[in-house]
Design a protein around this motif. Structure first.
Motif, PDB file in Angstrom:
ATOM      1  N   ASP A  76      25.519 -10.668  19.241  1.00 17.34           N
ATOM      2  CA  ASP A  76      24.066 -10.954  19.988  1.00 17.34           C
ATOM      3  C   ASP A  76      24.049 -11.555  21.076  1.00 17.34           C
ATOM      4  OD1 ASP A  76      23.663  -9.420  17.598  1.00 17.34           O
ATOM      5  OD2 ASP A  76      22.712 -11.071  16.539  1.00 17.34           O
ATOM      6  N   HIS A 272      36.298 -13.909   9.143  1.00 14.34           N
ATOM      7  CA  HIS A 272      35.430 -12.880   9.392  1.00 14.34           C
ATOM      8  C   HIS A 272      34.186 -13.068  10.126  1.00 14.34           C
ATOM      9  CE1 HIS A 272      32.802 -14.392   6.308  1.00 14.34           C
ATOM     10  NE2 HIS A 272      34.028 -14.697   5.524  1.00 14.34           N
ATOM     11  N   SER A 274      29.732 -12.308  10.749  1.00  9.96           N
ATOM     12  CA  SER A 274      28.610 -12.590  10.172  1.00  9.96           C
ATOM     13  C   SER A 274      28.149 -11.280   9.286  1.00  9.96           C
ATOM     14  CB  SER A 274      27.150 -12.684  11.194  1.00  9.96           C
ATOM     15  OG  SER A 274      27.439 -11.866  12.001  1.00  9.96           O
ATOM     16  N   ALA A 284      28.429 -11.631  -0.550  1.00 10.50           N
ATOM     17  CA  ALA A 284      29.648 -11.836   0.231  1.00 10.50           C
ATOM     18  C   ALA A 284      30.659 -12.704  -0.462  1.00 10.50           C
ATOM     19  CB  ALA A 284      29.040 -12.542   1.688  1.00 10.50           C
ATOM     20  N   ASN A 285      31.876 -12.666   0.051  1.00 11.13           N
ATOM     21  CA  ASN A 285      32.809 -13.257  -0.857  1.00 11.13           C
ATOM     22  C   ASN A 285      33.092 -14.508  -0.003  1.00 11.13           C
ATOM     23  OD1 ASN A 285      35.291 -14.444  -1.616  1.00 11.13           O
ATOM     24  ND2 ASN A 285      36.463 -12.297  -1.732  1.00 11.13           N
TER      25      ASN A 285
HETATM   26  P1  NAD Z   1      32.533  -8.774  10.296  1.00 13.32           P
HETATM   27  O1  NAD Z   1      33.842  -9.480  10.114  1.00 13.32           O
HETATM   28  O2  NAD Z   1      31.381  -9.519  10.141  1.00 13.32           O
HETATM   29  O3  NAD Z   1      32.536  -7.733   9.125  1.00 13.32           O
HETATM   30  C1  NAD Z   1      33.589  -6.697   8.930  1.00 13.32           C
HETATM   31  C2  NAD Z   1      33.423  -5.915   7.614  1.00 13.32           C
HETATM   32  O4  NAD Z   1      34.054  -6.873   6.601  1.00 13.32           O
HETATM   33  C3  NAD Z   1      32.005  -5.566   7.176  1.00 13.32           C
HETATM   34  O5  NAD Z   1      32.116  -4.244   6.500  1.00 13.32           O
HETATM   35  C4  NAD Z   1      31.800  -6.637   6.070  1.00 13.32           C
HETATM   36  O6  NAD Z   1      30.570  -6.592   5.279  1.00 13.32           O
HETATM   37  C5  NAD Z   1      32.965  -7.152   5.620  1.00 13.32           C
HETATM   38  N1  NAD Z   1      33.107  -8.526   5.517  1.00 13.32           N
HETATM   39  C6  NAD Z   1      33.191  -9.747   6.288  1.00 13.32           C
HETATM   40  N2  NAD Z   1      33.146 -10.750   5.731  1.00 13.32           N
HETATM   41  C7  NAD Z   1      32.934 -10.291   4.259  1.00 13.32           C
HETATM   42  C8  NAD Z   1      32.810 -11.177   3.190  1.00 13.32           C
HETATM   43  N3  NAD Z   1      33.189 -12.693   3.334  1.00 13.32           N
HETATM   44  N4  NAD Z   1      32.953 -10.802   1.921  1.00 13.32           N
HETATM   45  C9  NAD Z   1      32.862  -9.442   1.909  1.00 13.32           C
HETATM   46  N5  NAD Z   1      32.928  -8.670   2.802  1.00 13.32           N
HETATM   47  C10 NAD Z   1      33.222  -9.170   4.194  1.00 13.32           C
HETATM   48  O7  NAD Z   1      32.701  -7.917  11.491  1.00 13.32           O
HETATM   49  P2  NAD Z   1      31.358  -7.229  12.385  1.00 13.32           P
HETATM   50  O8  NAD Z   1      30.605  -6.542  11.453  1.00 13.32           O
HETATM   51  O9  NAD Z   1      32.207  -6.465  13.342  1.00 13.32           O
HETATM   52  O10 NAD Z   1      30.841  -8.402  13.170  1.00 13.32           O
HETATM   53  C11 NAD Z   1      29.241  -8.825  12.794  1.00 13.32           C
HETATM   54  C12 NAD Z   1      29.260 -10.074  13.809  1.00 13.32           C
HETATM   55  O11 NAD Z   1      30.186 -11.065  13.631  1.00 13.32           O
HETATM   56  C13 NAD Z   1      29.171  -9.494  15.301  1.00 13.32           C
HETATM   57  O12 NAD Z   1      28.274 -10.223  15.794  1.00 13.32           O
HETATM   58  C14 NAD Z   1      30.629 -10.251  15.812  1.00 13.32           C
HETATM   59  O13 NAD Z   1      30.694 -10.601  17.198  1.00 13.32           O
HETATM   60  C15 NAD Z   1      30.566 -11.481  14.881  1.00 13.32           C
HETATM   61  N6  NAD Z   1      31.964 -11.997  14.543  1.00 13.32           N
HETATM   62  C16 NAD Z   1      32.004 -13.385  14.510  1.00 13.32           C
HETATM   63  C17 NAD Z   1      33.129 -14.035  14.131  1.00 13.32           C
HETATM   64  C18 NAD Z   1      32.989 -15.459  14.057  1.00 13.32           C
HETATM   65  O14 NAD Z   1      32.283 -16.082  14.177  1.00 13.32           O
HETATM   66  N7  NAD Z   1      34.176 -16.012  13.950  1.00 13.32           N
HETATM   67  C19 NAD Z   1      34.203 -13.206  13.956  1.00 13.32           C
HETATM   68  C20 NAD Z   1      34.371 -11.846  13.912  1.00 13.32           C
HETATM   69  C21 NAD Z   1      32.967 -11.254  14.322  1.00 13.32           C
END
Ligand code: NAD
Length: 355
Positions: A76, A272, A274, A284-285
């Motif tokens: 974002d 992971h 957000s 969420a885990n």
């Molecule tokens: P994501 O890692 O948030 O999610 C990917 C998949 O994994 C989704 O299906 C989600 O539901 C699942 N998942 C993630 N964490 C989980 C948990 N704790 N328990 C269960 N399931 C989980 O990746 P995305 O959807 O591509 O990105 C979402 C936002 O997060 C974007 O704005 C991206 O830029 C950001 N992002 C931030 C970081 C960080 O802060 N370090 C890292 C990666 C992505």
């Protein structure tokens, strides 16, 4: 130990609340003398302060012994001039957190589709292909004409050396093997230097075995037989991608702990993002952030020569294994509990260690 706690976006507040409960339970059990300072970053900070992170927050973190950073909605945040700064890059860059340590392991009681394994990805965290942080100011991704973008990758000998050293030192505490993952067949200069420096540093650790794998083939090898690997060292973007894969192979991205460590500072942060698709639904885990908190305690204890911090970290890791084996976990790893309830089960088990 003073820890600044920033819950983050999406599933951040839910999972960080659990991680804080676990830290407090560990504090009570191991007499750690923790002081948690709560603040905000990401969307909440943008709303309150007009920026996702502020200089005052950075100063607060500099004065603390550690930082717990929740996942951020980094996609974002497009325009730094409007305060939309990627908090993750901000702290990594400003605090020079050069080593991103991302463990991935299977746990008894969970279906291990690829067999049991226990590995750690050691990812260089301050340069590589990350255009928003690999130069002093501005971005190394440029729009040359409306149809031409150039993105620069920076690889330096000192950064290769310090990440290699982190990997070999870690391997000495584990099964004494380092796999160097690279793309030196194409990126001959940058990854060529990365391999050379890793080999040089490796010579200081004669007990540690070394092998080298090209990153694309690594995707097949690690899916085929993850148990072949102990410590994997690689450059920034390869490590970012590979560590999400290894976390998911272990059962869920939600298990992926992550410590960003430098000489003077460290930041626990889930591997992971957000996860907006499941945010606010209590599904969420929280283990990823809990494990990251344990890694932060361990880092502090080692640095300050305080064994009870390492004991607390080991106890948290043991309780993670217990809860998974007992099925007291979220649905992504085969349980039926919500985020909060999984956290309560966790705290109960940690408190029970008293007896
Ligand atoms: P994501 O890692 O948030 O999610 C990917 C998949 O994994 C989704 O299906 C989600 O539901 C699942 N998942 C993630 N964490 C989980 C948990 N704790 N328990 C269960 N399931 C989980 O990746 P995305 O959807 O591509 O990105 C979402 C936002 O997060 C974007 O704005 C991206 O830029 C950001 N992002 C931030 C970081 C960080 O802060 N370090 C890292 C990666 C992505």
């Amino acid at each position: 130990m003073k820890i600044v706690v920033l819950p983050g976006d999406g599933i951040g507040p839910e999972t960080m609340a659990v991680a804080v409960d676990v830290l407090q339970a560990a504090d009570a059990r191991f007499d750690l003398g923790l002081r948690l300072e709560h603040d905000v970053a990401g969307h909440e900070s943008l709303k309150r302060h007009g920026a996702t992170v502020t200089p005052a927050l950075l100063e607060k973190v500099r004065q603390a012994d550690g930082l717990m950073l929740g996942p951020m909605a980094t996609y974002d945040f497009k325009d730094e001039s409007r305060g939309e700064i990627n908090p993750s890059k901000f702290f990594r860059k400003c605090l020079d957190l050069h080593a991103n340590i991302r463990p991935a392991r299977t746990y008894p009681g969970m279906q291990a589709r690829l067999g049991e394994f226990d590995l750690v990805v050691v990812r260089e965290n301050t340069e590589g292909f990350y255009a928003d942080r690999n130069i002093e100011s501005g971005s190394s991704e440029m729009l040359i004409t409306p149809d031409v973008v150039v993105s620069l990758r920076r690889i330096t000998r000192p950064c290769c050396e310090r990440i290699a050293r982190s990997a070999f030192e870690l391997a000495m505490t584990r099964r004494k093997h380092v796999t160097i993952v690279h793309k030196a067949n194409v990126l001959k200069l940058g990854d060529g230097m990365f391999i050379d420096v890793c080999r040089e540093v490796g010579r200081e650790f004669p007990e540690v075995g070394i092998d080298e794998v090209i990153v694309d083939a690594m995707m097949a090898h690690v899916v085929r037989a993850p148990q072949r690997y102990d410590v994997i060292v690689t450059t920034n973007m390869f490590g970012d991608i590979l560590s999400d894969l290894t976390a998911e192979l272990s059962g869920s991205l939600g298990l992926g702990g992550s410590l960003n460590a430098g000489r003077d500072h460290a930041m626990g942060q889930a591997a992971h993002g957000s996860a907006p698709d499941i945010a606010g639904r209590n599904v969420a885990n929280p283990i990823s952030l809990i494990l990251s908190a344990a890694m932060l305690l361990n880092w502090h204890g080692q640095r300050k020569g305080l064994p009870r911090y390492a004991e607390a970290a080991a106890a948290i890791e043991a309780v993670i294994a217990q809860t998974i084996q007992a099925g007291e976990c979220t649905r992504d790893v085969g349980g039926t509990l919500g985020t909060r309830e999984a956290g309560q089960a966790f705290v109960r088990r940690l408190a029970a260690l008293r007896g």
